[in-house]
Every structure is written in structure tokens, then in C-alpha cells.
Design a protein around this motif. Structure first.
Motif, PDB file in Angstrom:
ATOM      1  N   ILE A  25     -30.129 -21.160 -15.297  1.00  0.00           N
ATOM      2  CA  ILE A  25     -29.018 -20.491 -14.620  1.00  0.00           C
ATOM      3  C   ILE A  25     -28.453 -21.243 -13.427  1.00  0.00           C
ATOM      4  CG2 ILE A  25     -27.639 -18.325 -14.053  1.00  0.00           C
ATOM      5  CD1 ILE A  25     -29.531 -17.023 -16.240  1.00  0.00           C
ATOM      6  N   GLU A  26     -29.660 -21.006 -12.526  1.00  0.00           N
ATOM      7  CA  GLU A  26     -29.125 -21.396 -11.012  1.00  0.00           C
ATOM      8  C   GLU A  26     -29.014 -23.098 -10.929  1.00  0.00           C
ATOM      9  OE1 GLU A  26     -29.842 -19.701  -8.406  1.00  0.00           O
ATOM     10  OE2 GLU A  26     -29.868 -20.986  -6.750  1.00  0.00           O
ATOM     11  N   CYS A  28     -28.085 -25.331 -13.780  1.00  0.00           N
ATOM     12  CA  CYS A  28     -27.179 -25.878 -14.429  1.00  0.00           C
ATOM     13  C   CYS A  28     -26.020 -26.487 -13.801  1.00  0.00           C
ATOM     14  CB  CYS A  28     -26.579 -25.056 -15.334  1.00  0.00           C
ATOM     15  SG  CYS A  28     -25.148 -25.527 -16.420  1.00  0.00           S
ATOM     16  N   ASP A  31     -22.511 -24.795 -14.044  1.00  0.00           N
ATOM     17  CA  ASP A  31     -22.755 -23.229 -14.131  1.00  0.00           C
ATOM     18  C   ASP A  31     -22.112 -22.769 -15.355  1.00  0.00           C
ATOM     19  OD1 ASP A  31     -23.237 -20.761 -12.838  1.00  0.00           O
ATOM     20  OD2 ASP A  31     -21.127 -20.866 -11.919  1.00  0.00           O
ATOM     21  N   LYS A  34     -25.415 -17.859 -18.037  1.00  0.00           N
ATOM     22  CA  LYS A  34     -25.667 -16.577 -17.517  1.00  0.00           C
ATOM     23  C   LYS A  34     -26.466 -15.760 -17.933  1.00  0.00           C
ATOM     24  CE  LYS A  34     -21.789 -13.947 -19.921  1.00  0.00           C
ATOM     25  NZ  LYS A  34     -20.559 -13.172 -19.840  1.00  0.00           N
ATOM     26  N   LYS A  50     -21.830 -18.815 -20.828  1.00  0.00           N
ATOM     27  CA  LYS A  50     -20.529 -18.159 -20.506  1.00  0.00           C
ATOM     28  C   LYS A  50     -19.687 -18.190 -21.536  1.00  0.00           C
ATOM     29  CE  LYS A  50     -21.531 -18.356 -15.640  1.00  0.00           C
ATOM     30  NZ  LYS A  50     -21.007 -18.747 -14.389  1.00  0.00           N
TER      31      LYS A  50
END
Ligand SMILES: Cc1ncc(C[n+]2csc(CCOP(=O)(O)OP(=O)(O)O)c2C)c(N)n1
Ligand code: SF4
Ligand code: SF4
Ligand code: SF4
Ligand SMILES: [Mg+2]
Lengths: 74, 284
Positions: A25-26, A28, A31, A34, A50
Motif C-alpha cells: 500500500i505504501e 505502490c 497509490d 488500500k 481501490k
């Protein structure tokens, strides 16, 4: 620039293997991930997309995951 | 009873899937090294029948039980000694040692320097998490100055080894350092070292959020990874003596790449010469 819509890979998350480190998650680059809401047997909520279109199938998450819990199916 | 978890992954053939999930903690860099290692094998199309993985004792030592190749989880500190024996007995094999900073440089330090000096044909990957993870987070020969560990509760006063410098000055033909954040570069270095002959060394600075990170108030794994990302500086060809590892800077890159005859080549040539012509196979 037109956003590409189809990629030759699908993200697969082996939910029970996730230990919840959040590296995918951090880091990618777009972004796309999630935390999901449903905990696995460890009590950890694995990542999820997401929304379907955002992943660019770069492969970073599948390489950085210490638990091999996320991968691209090509 | 908890059902056995099923694992399906494109790289399953490189893993002993019945042993997974692995024992490593959330965010432990050991898993990233395993991930990069099997990807390197896949990208190289490595012949798994001619590959041996040897580890010592420690958290990372467990890796020998997760890779689906012939592997030896040896006694503490002796991974290189056993790997040397395997390589000399059958030089056709590619022998890879993957072990911890404590295993390779405390109890196993002598084996390391002499294998490098002799240029034993091995790939050695050291996962440096700055402490003894498995036994509860004690200080070791790579623990940075002032660090808090279970055996340095007021701060470490011992200077750590610079592993890359130690490897290079002992005679390694290939020396690289990456962190667990550098997944692509690390995979590339593993491939490069698997393709080479001679004593090749890769140091991987790796988060141990459970112990070293916790005692030093470094946050979760993701905070440690962001720290590694922030302080790393890529300097290929840097003099390893000047390749620092500190809380504010970690110099990474490929530092050394030279060619030298390997120990097994020289030993087998010698055997051939002494035996007077009768052919001896070797020099893989
Ligand atoms: C001969 C011997 N001495 C000491 C030990 C205890 N011991 C087990 S693992 C370990 C150190 C592990 O540290 P490292 O090699 O850095 O691996 P990590 O757990 O950090 O991955 C020690 C001292 C042992 N198993 N055998
Ligand atoms: S493949 Fe790349 S873009 Fe897609 S989720 Fe993983 S890190 Fe993000
Ligand atoms: S990197 Fe792997 S273990 Fe960590 S949160 Fe993502 S899927 Fe889970
Ligand atoms: S104690 Fe540290 S090195 Fe050992 S598995 Fe946990 S995080 Fe990894
Ligand atoms: Mg260690």
C-alpha cells in the motif's frame, strides 16, 4: 494523455498469507491499494484495489511483499 | 483446528509451499530477500537441480527450508564451511549461502574472511538486520554505535564492521550492498552474482521491526523501509572503505567486480598436475 485501460495482468491477493505490513500500500507508485475491511485468520485486513482501473501492473507490490501474499497473474 | 492454508503463486515451483506461511514477523526483510531470490532464479531460468542453498542459524537461516532446491540448514556460523565442502566435492553445483550478520560475521567470521581470501566459488548473501534476531535482539558485530539492544541497554560502544569493506579487502571478486527497499537492484545483483565465478558477496540491509526496530524506536516495518529509502545513496564503484552505513546515510551499489581464478579451479588443476595427466573434472 489517454489513460491505458487494459493490462495483461490481474492482481491476486492471497489474503490468508498477508501479515499486514502495508509495504504494498505504501510503495505502490500509483497509490492503487488500500486495506480491506474484512480481517483474515490472523486478524489482519489484507490490501485490496481501490478501484479496478488504477493498477498499472508495475509489479512492485509482488516483489516487495515479504509474505508473497500479492502477485500478478499474467 | 485451523485448516491448512493453500498457497498458489506464480513462483510456487521455487518454494516448499507446504512450509508456508513462513515464520518471519510482519514486515521482516527476510521475506523480501526470499522473494527477490526466487525471482532472480526465475528470471535467470536457473537449473534447480544444480543449485544448493546453504544457511546457518538465525531467523534468516530458515530460508533454507523455504526454497525448493537442495538445501542445508547448517550449524551456527558454519554455512560457509559446509558450502565450501559442497562446492569442492561437486564443482558443477552453484552454491549459495544466505545467512545473517551474526552467523556470517560473529561466530562465522573466520570462515568468511578465509573463503573470500581463497576465492571459493560461492554466492554469499548476508541479511544484515543489525542484530541477532532469532535469540532475542542481542548486539552483534554489525550493530551500529549507540544502538539499544537487549545486551546494550545503555547504547552500543563497539564499532561495527563495514561488511562490504571486509569482503572486498578479504578478496571477494564481487561486492554489492542494497537494502530491502531496493528490490529491483537486489534481484539484479543476485542474478549477476549467480552468473559469476568466484567469491561474490551481497549485503542486504534489512529491517527487523520486531527487535532492532522496536528497541531503537524506529516504528513499524513501513517506517524502517521509508528510512532505508530516504537515507540510501546509490554509488556504484564506490571504494567500499568509504561506503558508510549510518542512521543518516547508507551507501549502496555495486562496489567491486574483478576476475580471479577460483579455489576449485586451482585445486582441480593442481590435482591434475600431481596425478600426471589423468583427467580430473572440476572448475565449475
Ligand atoms: C553454536 C551456537 N551458538 C549460539 C547459538 C545461538 N544463536 C542462534 S541464532 C544466533 C544469532 C543469529 O543472528 P543472525 O545470524 O544475525 O541472524 P538473524 O536471526 O538476525 O536473522 C545465535 C547467537 C547457536 N544456535 N549455536
Ligand atoms: S502492480 Fe504496481 S500499480 Fe498495481 S497495485 Fe501493485 S504496486 Fe500498485
Ligand atoms: S506487502 Fe504483502 S504482507 Fe504486506 S500488506 Fe501487502 S500483501 Fe500484506
Ligand atoms: S525477529 Fe526480526 S529478523 Fe527475526 S523474523 Fe522477526 S523481524 Fe525478522
Ligand atoms: Mg541478524
Amino acid at each position: 494523455m489517454k489513460k491505458p485501460t487494459t493490462f495483461k495482468a490481474k492482481l491476486k491477493i492471497v489474503e490468508e498469507f498477508c501479515k499486514g505490513c502495508d509495504y504494498c500500500i505504501e510503495f505502490c507508485p500509483v497509490d492503487a491499494l488500500k486495506r480491506s475491511e474484512r480481517p483474515n485468520l490472523r486478524g489482519v485486513c489484507p490490501p485490496k484495489l481501490k478501484d479496478e482501473g488504477t493498477c498499472i501492473a508495475c509489479g512492485l507490490c509482488e516483489r516487495i511483499c515479504p509474505d508473497l501474499a500479492i502477485c500478478l497473474e499474467r | 483446528m485451523v485448516e491448512k492454508l493453500t498457497f498458489t503463486h506464480p513462483l510456487s515451483k521455487y518454494l516448499r509451499v507446504d512450509r508456508l506461511p513462513h515464520i518471519w514477523c510482519e514486515g521482516c526483510g527476510n521475506g523480501i530477500v526470499l522473494n527477490c531470490f526466487i525471482r532472480a532464479l526465475d528470471e535467470l531460468g536457473a537449473n534447480l537441480d544444480e543449485l544448493v542453498v546453504v544457511s546457518g542459524i538465525g531467523c534468516i537461516g530458515r530460508i533454507a527450508g523455504y526454497v525448493n532446491v537442495d538445501s542445508f540448514h547448517t550449524t551456527h556460523g558454519r554455512a560457509i564451511a559446509i558450502a565450501t565442502g559442497i562446492k569442492l566435492a561437486n564443482p558443477r553445483l552453484k552454491v549459495v549461502v544466505i545467512s545473517g550478520d551474526g552467523d556470517l560475521f560473529a561466530i562465522g567470521g573466520n570462515h568468511f574472511i578465509h573463503a573470500a581470501r581463497r576465492n571459493v566459488n560461492l554466492t554469499v548473501i548476508c541479511v544484515n538486520n543489525f542484530n541477532y534476531g532469532m535469540t532475542g535482539g542481542q548486539l552483534g558485530p554489525t550493530t551500529p554505535l549507540d544502538s539499544i539492544t537487549t545486551t546494550s541497554p545503555y547504547g552500543n560502544v563497539e564499532s561495527p564492521f563495514n561488511l562490504a569493506h571486509l569482503a572486498a579487502s578479504s578478496g571477494a571478486v564481487y561486492v554489492a550492498r542494497w537494502t530491502a527497499f531496493h528490490i529491483h537492484e537486489l534481484t539484479k545483483s543476485i542474478k549477476a552474482s549467480l552468473k559469476r565465478r568466484g567469491f561474490t558477496f551481497i549485503e542486504v540491509i534489512s529491517p527487523c521491526p520486531e527487535l532492532y526496530g522496536r528497541y531503537n524506536k524506529m516504528g513499524r516495518g513501513v517506517d524502517m523501509m521509508n528510512w532505508l529509502k530516504r537515507v540510501s545513496e546509490v554509488r556504484h564503484g564506490c571504494d567500499p572503505a568509504k561506503a558508510e552505513v549510518s542512521s543518516s546515510k547508507i551507501v549502496v551499489g555495486e562496489f567491486v567486480s574483478v576476475d580471479k581464478p577460483t579455489y576449485d579451479q586451482l585445486i582441480y588443476q593442481l590435482m591434475e598436475r600431481v596425478k600426471g595427466g589423468s583427467s580430473v573434472e572440476g572448475g565449475g
